[in-house]
Each structure stands twice: as structure tokens, then as C-alpha cells.
Write a protein that holds these residues in place. Structure first.
Motif, PDB file in Angstrom:
ATOM      1  N   UNK A 117     -19.131  32.573  -6.296  1.00  0.00           N
ATOM      2  CA  UNK A 117     -20.052  32.154  -5.253  1.00  0.00           C
ATOM      3  C   UNK A 117     -20.508  30.715  -5.366  1.00  0.00           C
ATOM      4  N   UNK A 118     -19.737  29.879  -6.065  1.00  0.00           N
ATOM      5  CA  UNK A 118     -20.106  28.474  -6.217  1.00  0.00           C
ATOM      6  C   UNK A 118     -19.679  27.679  -4.983  1.00  0.00           C
ATOM      7  N   UNK A 119     -20.394  26.587  -4.735  1.00  0.00           N
ATOM      8  CA  UNK A 119     -19.997  25.670  -3.670  1.00  0.00           C
ATOM      9  C   UNK A 119     -18.745  24.916  -4.143  1.00  0.00           C
ATOM     10  N   UNK A 120     -17.714  24.880  -3.298  1.00  0.00           N
ATOM     11  CA  UNK A 120     -16.440  24.287  -3.697  1.00  0.00           C
ATOM     12  C   UNK A 120     -16.068  23.151  -2.750  1.00  0.00           C
ATOM     13  N   UNK A 169     -31.772  31.563 -18.977  1.00  0.00           N
ATOM     14  CA  UNK A 169     -33.032  31.075 -18.407  1.00  0.00           C
ATOM     15  C   UNK A 169     -33.385  31.802 -17.114  1.00  0.00           C
ATOM     16  N   UNK A 170     -32.699  32.908 -16.826  1.00  0.00           N
ATOM     17  CA  UNK A 170     -32.931  33.704 -15.620  1.00  0.00           C
ATOM     18  C   UNK A 170     -32.697  32.880 -14.351  1.00  0.00           C
ATOM     19  N   UNK A 171     -31.699  32.007 -14.399  1.00  0.00           N
ATOM     20  CA  UNK A 171     -31.305  31.182 -13.255  1.00  0.00           C
ATOM     21  C   UNK A 171     -29.923  31.633 -12.802  1.00  0.00           C
ATOM     22  N   UNK A 172     -29.754  31.857 -11.494  1.00  0.00           N
ATOM     23  CA  UNK A 172     -28.463  32.271 -10.964  1.00  0.00           C
ATOM     24  C   UNK A 172     -27.529  31.057 -10.924  1.00  0.00           C
ATOM     25  N   UNK A 173     -26.425  31.076 -11.672  1.00  0.00           N
ATOM     26  CA  UNK A 173     -25.513  29.927 -11.659  1.00  0.00           C
ATOM     27  C   UNK A 173     -24.959  29.602 -10.274  1.00  0.00           C
ATOM     28  N   UNK A 174     -24.894  30.593  -9.390  1.00  0.00           N
ATOM     29  CA  UNK A 174     -24.317  30.363  -8.063  1.00  0.00           C
ATOM     30  C   UNK A 174     -25.101  29.316  -7.275  1.00  0.00           C
ATOM     31  N   UNK A 175     -26.381  29.172  -7.568  1.00  0.00           N
ATOM     32  CA  UNK A 175     -27.184  28.179  -6.878  1.00  0.00           C
ATOM     33  C   UNK A 175     -27.239  26.839  -7.578  1.00  0.00           C
ATOM     34  N   UNK A 191      -6.763  22.308  -4.186  1.00  0.00           N
ATOM     35  CA  UNK A 191      -6.491  23.605  -3.549  1.00  0.00           C
ATOM     36  C   UNK A 191      -5.518  24.430  -4.379  1.00  0.00           C
ATOM     37  N   UNK A 192      -5.840  25.697  -4.524  1.00  0.00           N
ATOM     38  CA  UNK A 192      -4.948  26.610  -5.226  1.00  0.00           C
ATOM     39  C   UNK A 192      -5.066  26.605  -6.726  1.00  0.00           C
ATOM     40  N   UNK A 193      -5.968  25.809  -7.284  1.00  0.00           N
ATOM     41  CA  UNK A 193      -6.119  25.779  -8.736  1.00  0.00           C
ATOM     42  C   UNK A 193      -6.825  27.053  -9.210  1.00  0.00           C
ATOM     43  N   UNK A 194      -6.654  27.417 -10.499  1.00  0.00           N
ATOM     44  CA  UNK A 194      -7.364  28.595 -11.007  1.00  0.00           C
ATOM     45  C   UNK A 194      -8.881  28.425 -10.934  1.00  0.00           C
ATOM     46  N   UNK A 195      -9.357  27.195 -10.995  1.00  0.00           N
ATOM     47  CA  UNK A 195     -10.801  26.959 -10.896  1.00  0.00           C
ATOM     48  C   UNK A 195     -11.303  27.272  -9.497  1.00  0.00           C
ATOM     49  N   UNK A 196     -10.507  26.962  -8.466  1.00  0.00           N
ATOM     50  CA  UNK A 196     -10.932  27.295  -7.102  1.00  0.00           C
ATOM     51  C   UNK A 196     -11.135  28.801  -6.958  1.00  0.00           C
ATOM     52  N   UNK A 197     -10.185  29.577  -7.478  1.00  0.00           N
ATOM     53  CA  UNK A 197     -10.290  31.035  -7.363  1.00  0.00           C
ATOM     54  C   UNK A 197     -11.508  31.567  -8.114  1.00  0.00           C
ATOM     55  N   UNK A 198     -11.723  31.073  -9.342  1.00  0.00           N
ATOM     56  CA  UNK A 198     -12.853  31.539 -10.141  1.00  0.00           C
ATOM     57  C   UNK A 198     -14.178  31.138  -9.502  1.00  0.00           C
ATOM     58  N   UNK A 199     -14.235  29.922  -8.962  1.00  0.00           N
ATOM     59  CA  UNK A 199     -15.475  29.425  -8.349  1.00  0.00           C
ATOM     60  C   UNK A 199     -15.804  30.195  -7.080  1.00  0.00           C
ATOM     61  N   UNK A 200     -14.791  30.481  -6.272  1.00  0.00           N
ATOM     62  CA  UNK A 200     -15.013  31.241  -5.039  1.00  0.00           C
ATOM     63  C   UNK A 200     -15.529  32.637  -5.358  1.00  0.00           C
ATOM     64  N   UNK A 201     -14.937  33.263  -6.369  1.00  0.00           N
ATOM     65  CA  UNK A 201     -15.371  34.601  -6.770  1.00  0.00           C
ATOM     66  C   UNK A 201     -16.811  34.587  -7.274  1.00  0.00           C
TER      67      UNK A 201
END
Length: 549
Positions: A188-191, A162-168, A176-186
Motif C-alpha cells: 500500500x505504499x505510494x509508488x 512505534x505504532x505507525x503504519x508504514x503505508x502512510x 516498472x515491473x521491478x520486484x520493489x514495485x510489486x512489494x510496494x503495491x502490495x
């Protein structure tokens, strides 16, 4: 005889023989110094085998105060999303990551769309609704929950299409330290990072409960205030409602009343029984012991009758009379979250089990993974069930012929399942369907309870769970609790599947693998299990309801 304990904004009422049972257990707990030791987070309360686990699972006692640190960031996030025109909140989470936010928002009367399913029809409907106004909360303690990972991937693809940036649009809650934290930080998601010393089912007042609820518009600061008002009372040896409730629950189970039937009677809290069900079943159902929560539609519903192996609790003001519930609990939502968490931990001490682990949950996950491995070559997940024993209209019946007893129609098959429930046992109805479009299937629970009473001349507790969310809830009790359950699983045909981006399987394949994986786990333990497959969902549900009406 009636006993009422009121403190910190909550009230626990006990009636009849439960009063003496609870007082005897409470006396032993007080003599052992349990109230002060628990609030001081003494990890040795549940024995040496549980000490290591308990030592890193008692952070929930601090949440009424420690979670206040989240409030400024949450207020800023809410303001940002509203300013961006994002007024629809979808939560992708399972078990402890979804049940508390659902109760909070339903009670507050604000909209939160909860995705705790792998049903393609339900997920497709959520993804296609108001995507341009949607913010997605991806919530997973471990960061590797397969259902939540699938939801995230599907939404990411939908946003990009839909031409929407998922980061927003994506907010992540994880440890802390979960694989989801690392993927989300990379990405650009709010964590938001949760307290790692809080287990999932005890996390109602942590970031897992508060972030999605606040985004949806609930007043989460008041929840913390309500819990904080109760918190000091839980260290007291007397006039301690948490100790009273925990002693009553533990004493009931020790005395053979190991089914806890839960009904709401005007508490003002919506859906609390489903949250309590996970907390109690997953915390106590292990080592062949446990308390089985049975959530019913109300005090007048089938299944709320007195029975030898049952204790009943009403949320709200219990009506009086000779058939009044043995327990009733009232108070504001934030305080009740903390009350029941404390009571469940106390009940674990009484029963002699570790209330913080879930040793039997992983088996169904492993079975699912094994079944999905075949999809890499395009194969459909399979289970050793063969051809249906019986096909009637839109319903296929799969199960052991000896259990079904030569039934020739759906009524006969369902009655054969009920007849297989042992004395002091229960029936679990497990529906791997669309919780919205297929909601009528839940009507089977009271009908099965009524039919059980007719053919057996005594009540049979009947529980209902949506798959796969019950795998993160009562699924632990089903496999680790007493060997007295019979299981009726319902699956349905998928008209239009949903691919999972970056994975070799679709949601339909994942859903089927989860159903089959749990079926294998149950049967490997000798639990009687029958699967009903609906070749047409609407027609099949109607035929099942008609067979019991």
C-alpha cells in the motif's frame, strides 16, 4: 589561448593546449554527425557491441520535458505529507538514486537525510531521529539493491514498533515491473515509476532525482526549465557546450591526461563533484580505459596542481594566471546535469567504449552475497587476510607484507602504500565508516596527497570514497579501468549492531561483507590493496591523521 562556448545558460571555457585538442576532436565528431545523431537517440554511435544497451539507455535526453508529467503528482504528495505533519524526509538509495537528490537539496538549502550506507552507527542515528515526523523515500531502479532493501526493512520495523503504519510513511521510486514495485503495491505504499530507458547515473532529472528533492522542498520545476533551455543547443554542430566539454574530456584521456581533477570555485552548486564523479567514472572506466575523476576540496587544495596525466576543471569562475585550470564550467544546476550527461556520452564515443553499461560492478555484489551466506548459521563474514601485519594503537594494518615493506609504524605503512602507486597511477582511499560521526577521516585525502608529493617528488592523485556508496560509482573504474590504482580500505569496529528484519544478517555483517567482497575483487585483478581496521574509530582516525601531519 582561450576558447569560450556559451549557450543555453551554461558556459564552458577551455585554456591552453586543451583548446586545440578539443577542436580537433570536435571537428571529427561534427563530420560524423554526432550532435544531431545523439539528440536523435541513435544507438549506433558507440559501435555494434554497445548498440543494444544504448538503445534502451537514451531516455535521459527527453527528461527536461517528459519529467514534467510528474509535477502535479509531486505537488499533491508534498501537500499531503505537509498536512500530515511529515516535514523530515529520509532517502534510502544508492549511487544514481541518491547523489543527484543530495546535490539538488543541498544547493536549494533544504533538508534531506540521505542513507547510502550500511554503517550500523549511521543508520541507527537516522532511524532514531524524529521518526514521528519522517517520510521515507525508498529509491531503487532494479528494486533489488541490498542496501536499500535493508534500509526499507529496518524502517518498516521501526515504524511498526512505534505504532505507525508504514503505508502512510513510505514512498517508493523504482522501474516498472521491478520486484520493489510489486512489494510496494502490495504493502500500500505510494509508488512513482521512473523511465526504464534511463540508466541510474543519468537519472538526475527523472523521478529518482525529483521525487525526494520535491518532498524535501526543492523547486524541481525550475531544474527542468534550466535543462530545457540547454536541450536544443545540444543538437547543434557549433556553439554546443556539451560537445565542447565532451570533446575536451575524451581528447584529454586519449592524450594520456586521464585524471580529471574537479574543484568548486563559487559555482553556487553544493556537492556537484560527487555526482559528476559517479557519472564519469562508472561510464568510462572499463576495458582498461577511462577518465578518473578526482574531487578535491577547492582550487587551492593539495592535488589540484598541474601534472602530466591530469586535466583540471573548475566549477564556477576559474581564477586566471599561469596555473589556471584547463577547463571551467558554469551554469544553473538543471542545465549542468544535462550538460555533463551529454558530455560523458560524447567522451565515451571518443574513447571507443560503451558509456551506459557497468560490467565490473556485479563482481563485488556476488562476493558480498557469497560471504553473507555463512551468516545463516550465525558465522561472521571472513576474508583471507590472516592476522594484521602491524598493529599500532587502535589501528590494525592488513595487507601483503611485501607491499608494506617491513613498516614499523603508521607513517611508514602509509608511505609504503604511497610508494606502491605506479607512475601515472593513483591512490583510492575507501572508508567503510559513518559519514557523519566519522567525517574526519576524509581529512586523510589531502594529507596523503601532500605526503605523496614529498616522498615521490611528484603529485599522486588521491581519491576518497565512502563505502559502500563508491561501489555504485568509482567501483566500476577501480576494477574495469587502467591497471594503475592502489587501494587503501578503512573499516571500523561496530559498537552496537543493527539487525535487518527478515534477513539472517545484520548491518554490521553486511558492511563487513561488502568491504571484504570488494577487497577480493580488487586483489583478484592484481590491484594492490591494504586494509586498515580501526578497533576504536575515533582514536584510530586521530592516530592516522597524526601519522601524516
Amino acid at each position: 589561448m582561450t576558447s569560450v562556448v556559451t549557450a543555453g545558460g551554461v558556459s564552458v571555457t577551455l585554456r591552453g593546449e586543451v583548446v586545440a585538442e578539443a577542436e580537433a576532436v570536435s571537428g571529427r565528431l561534427v563530420s560524423d554527425g554526432v550532435p544531431a545523431a545523439l539528440t536523435a537517440k541513435n544507438a549506433q554511435l558507440w559501435g555494434p557491441d554497445a548498440t543494444a544497451e544504448a538503445a534502451r539507455r537514451l531516455g535521459w535526453l527527453d527528461l527536461p520535458e517528459s519529467s514534467r508529467a510528474l509535477l502535479p503528482d509531486l505537488a499533491a504528495l508534498v501537500a499531503e505529507t505537509r498536512a500530515a505533519g511529515l516535514d523530515r524526509v529520509v532517502l534510502a538509495g544508492m549511487g544514481g538514486s541518491s547523489l543527484a537528490p543530495e546535490v539538488i537539496t543541498r544547493t536549494a538549502g533544504v533538508e534531506l537525510t540521505v542513507l547510502d550506507t550500511t554503517d550500523p552507527q549511521q543508520v541507527r542515528a537516522v532511524v532514531s531521529d524524529r521518526l514521528e515526523r519522517t517520510v521515507l523515500v525508498v529509491s531503487s531502479k532494479s528494486g533489488g539493491t541490498i542496501e536499500t532493501d535493508s534500509h526499507r526493512r529496518i524502517f518498516e520495523q521501526a515504524f511498526r514498533d512505534a505504532a505507525i503504519d508504514p503505508a502512510g510513511r513510505i514512498v517508493v521510486v523504482t522501474d516498472p515491473g521491478s520486484p520493489l514495485e510489486a512489494a510496494a503495491t502490495e504493502a500500500g505504499y505510494r509508488v512513482f515509476l521512473a523511465d526504464p530507458e534511463v540508466g541510474g547515473r543519468y537519472s538526475a532529472l527523472s523521478a529518482f532525482g525529483l521525487v525526494p528533492a520535491a518532498l524535501a522542498g526543492a523547486d524541481v520545476a525550475t531544474l527542468l526549465d534550466e535543462a530545457a533551455a540547454l536541450s536544443p543547443m545540444l543538437a547543434q554542430p557549433y556553439d554546443n557546450p556539451g560537445l565542447t566539454l565532451g570533446a575536451a574530456l575524451g581528447a584529454a584521456a586519449l592524450g594520456g591526461h586521464d585524471k580529471l581533477v574537479i574543484a568548486d570555485a563559487g559555482s553556487g552548486i553544493v556537492g556537484f563533484g560527487d555526482w559528476a564523479e559517479q557519472l564519469i567514472a562508472e561510464s568510462t572506466g572499463k576495458e582498461g580505459k577511462g577518465i578518473l575523476p578526482v574531487v578535491v576540496e577547492g582550487p587551492e587544495a593539495p592535488g589540484f596542481e598541474p601534472a602530466d596525466d591530469v586535466r583540471r576543471v573548475v566549477l564556477g569562475a576559474s581564477p586566471g594566471g599561469p596555473d589556471a585550470a584547463e577547463m571551467s564550467v558554469s551554469g544553473p544546476l538543471g542545465a549542468q546535469f544535462l550538460l555533463w550527461e551529454y558530455a560523458t556520452a560524447v567522451a565515451g564515443r571518443v574513447l571507443g567504449i560503451n558509456p551506459f553499461d557497468q560490467p565490473n560492478v556485479q563482481e563485488s555484489k556476488d562476493n558480498t552475497a557469497a560471504l553473507l551466506r555463512g551468516t545463516e548459521e550465525g558465522a561472521e563474514p571472513t576474508v583471507v587476510s590472516g592476522e594484521p601485519v602491524l598493529t599500532v594503537g587502535a589501528v590494525e594494518v592488513h595487507g601483503p607484507a611485501e607491499l608494506l615493506g617491513g613498516a614499523g609504524d603508521l607513517t611508514g605503512a602509509l608511505e609504503a602504500v604511497l610508494a606502491a602507486v605506479p607512475d601515472r597511477g593513483y591512490l583510492a582511499l575507501l572508508a567503510y565508516l559513518d559519514r557523519s560521526a566519522d567525517a574526519d577521516v576524509a581529512g586523510l585525502r589531502p594529507l596523503l596527497a601532500v605526503r605523496a608529493g614529498r616522498i615521490r617528488k611528484s603529485p599522486v592523485p588521491v581519491t576518497f570514497g565512502w563505502g559502500p556508496r563508491f561501489l555504485h560509482s568509482t567501483g566500476q573504474y577501480h576494477k574495469g579501468g587502467p591497471q594503475n590504482g592502489v587501494f587503501l580500505q578503512i573499516t571500523g569496529a561496530v559498537a552496537e549492531d543493527v539487525p535487518v528484519a527478515g534477513r539472517p544478517y545484520s548491518l554490521g555483517q553486511l558492511q563487513l561483507a561488502q568491504a571484504f567482497g570488494d577487497l577480493r575483487a580488487l586483489r583478484s585483478r592484481g590491484r594492490p590493496a591494504v586494509r586498515l581496521h580501526l578497533r576504536d574509530r575515533a582514536a584510530g582516525i586521530a592516530e592516522l591523521l597524526a601519522a601524516l601531519s
